[in-house]
Design an enzyme around this catalytic site. Structure first.
Site, short mmCIF file in Angstrom:
data_model
loop_
_atom_site.label_atom_id
_atom_site.label_comp_id
_atom_site.label_asym_id
_atom_site.label_seq_id
_atom_site.Cartn_x
_atom_site.Cartn_y
_atom_site.Cartn_z
N LYS A 87 0.83 -1.22 0.00
CA LYS A 87 0.00 0.00 0.00
C LYS A 87 0.85 1.26 0.00
O LYS A 87 0.45 2.28 -0.55
CB LYS A 87 -0.97 -0.03 1.18
N THR A 145 -4.10 5.70 3.16
CA THR A 145 -2.77 6.17 2.79
C THR A 145 -2.78 6.90 1.45
O THR A 145 -1.96 7.80 1.22
CB THR A 145 -1.79 4.99 2.73
#
Length: 378
Positions: free
Chosen positions: A222, A279
């Site tokens: 990620k 994120t």
């Protein structure tokens, strides 16, 4: 029947009588005095656990004890009075029942090795850092298992910004350990269950998983996808582009997790889709922030006002792509980020190539089509 005593059937086994409550750990050590380590230590202390927070810097530990806050990493946020900061590793680990490892991924092996002589036997260790070791291609759990054999190793991961967690904003995360045979027979004694209960507060809600591989892969990949989203945002593109990168990035996560023995469904949970979405949505993330600055045309040395900020996705772009290549897993978004960051590839042209790639099926089982320009020799 008349004259015969009716016998009461025996009570069912305990495992059939419903869920049993796990016992929280009473003493916890957090290794790493940065913003996330401090936020987790504060959470554990608020949950009623005796918590020690270790960091290398004696001056910072002393100032934290004096001021009741972390002036370098979480200034202005009051920490529980019961939290005990220290720079003495032996003291931090003395009598502990569980450890959270909250160090940068590239220092993890060194820190784990330094803990060896001070760590009581059999103590569960939970990784709260994310990445894949450069060179070896090891998941971080394997790094810890090599340096600290004989300890259950797991991870705590999810969509969590340190400041919000420290302030007590409602937050959810996943606690993952591989479940042994005994853990399945007596799940209330499993490290994942006990650690989840240890960390639970009115605001911090942990979920339990037995798919450590899936959780670790989600956390590592990620960060790389977030840099890609930042690059496109900085270059002037908007929500369509970011949504496409998040969705296709999650697909890359799934294939890498599956190749390593993890489960695709884990990647759709908190430690995968949840963490990825957070994120990739805010420059509070250093990964997103780095990508955004690079997308605006800034040189790497100029980013973050020239400060030497560690960005995990920058390191992980190398280790993730290297591992994917070894396993034969296609990860075109991660490859693009790697090429821009570490091979000097031009940002705009690299992403143009990504969008111009041959048409694929979704899912990949439908990859039956020929791209209009593929194989064109004219």
């Amino acid at each position: 029947m008349d004259g015969q005593r009716i016998q009461t059937p025996p009570a069912p086994p305990r495992s059939l009588t419903g869920p049993r409550r796990a016992t929280p750990y009473s003493r916890l050590t957090v290794i790493g005095m940065g913003s996330w380590g401090t936020a987790l230590a504060a959470t554990a202390a608020r949950a009623g656990c005796e918590t020690r927070l270790w960091g290398r810097r004696e001056d910072l530990a002393r100032r934290m004890a004096e001021t009741g806050e972390n002036p370098d990493h979480l200034p202005g946020i009051a920490l529980p009075a019961t939290l005990r900061p220290t720079s003495d590793l032996r003291s931090a680990l003395d009598g502990t029942e569980a450890v959270l490892l909250v160090t940068p991924s590239h220092t993890l092996r060194e820190i784990a090795r330094s803990m060896r002589e001070h760590l009581p036997p059999g103590i569960p260790l939970a990784l709260c850092c994310k990445g894949i070791e450069r060179g070896t291609g090891y998941l971080l759990s394997h790094v810890v298992e090599e340096e600290l054999p004989g300890h259950p190793v797991g991870a705590l991961s999810g969509p969590t910004f340190a400041t919000e967690t420290a302030l007590g904003h409602p937050t959810a995360a996943t606690v993952a350990f591989t479940f042994s045979h005994n853990d399945r027979i007596e799940p209330e004694k499993a490290p994942a269950a006990r650690l989840a209960l240890t960390m639970q507060t009115d605001a911090f809600r942990p979920y339990v998983s037995d798919d450590l591989v899936g959780v670790e892969v989600g956390g590592a990949v990620k960060n790389v996808i977030a840099i890609a989203c930042g690059m496109m945002t900085g270059a002037g593109f908007a929500e369509n582009t970011r949504a496409a990168l998040i969705t296709r990035g999650m697909d890359e996560m799934k294939f890498l997790a599956e190749a390593l023995g993890g489960r695709r469904e884990t990647v759709t949970g908190l430690a995968g889709a949840g963490d990825l979405t957070l994120t990739c949505s805010s420059t509070t993330s250093r990964n997103m922030a780095l990508g955004t600055q690079l997308g605006r045309g800034m040189a790497r040395a100029e980013c973050f006002d020239g400060r030497p900020v560690v960005v995990e996705g920058e390191v992980n772009a190398v280790s993730v792509v290297d591992l994917a290549r070894r396993l034969g897993v296609r990860m075109p978004i991660c490859e693009a980020v790697h090429a821009i960051l570490h091979e000097g590839a031009p940002l705009t042209a690299t992403f143009q190539q990504l969008w111009a790639a041959p048409i694929e099926g979704e899912p990949r089982a439908l990859d039956l089509f020929l791209h209009p320009h593929e194989g064109d020799t004219a």
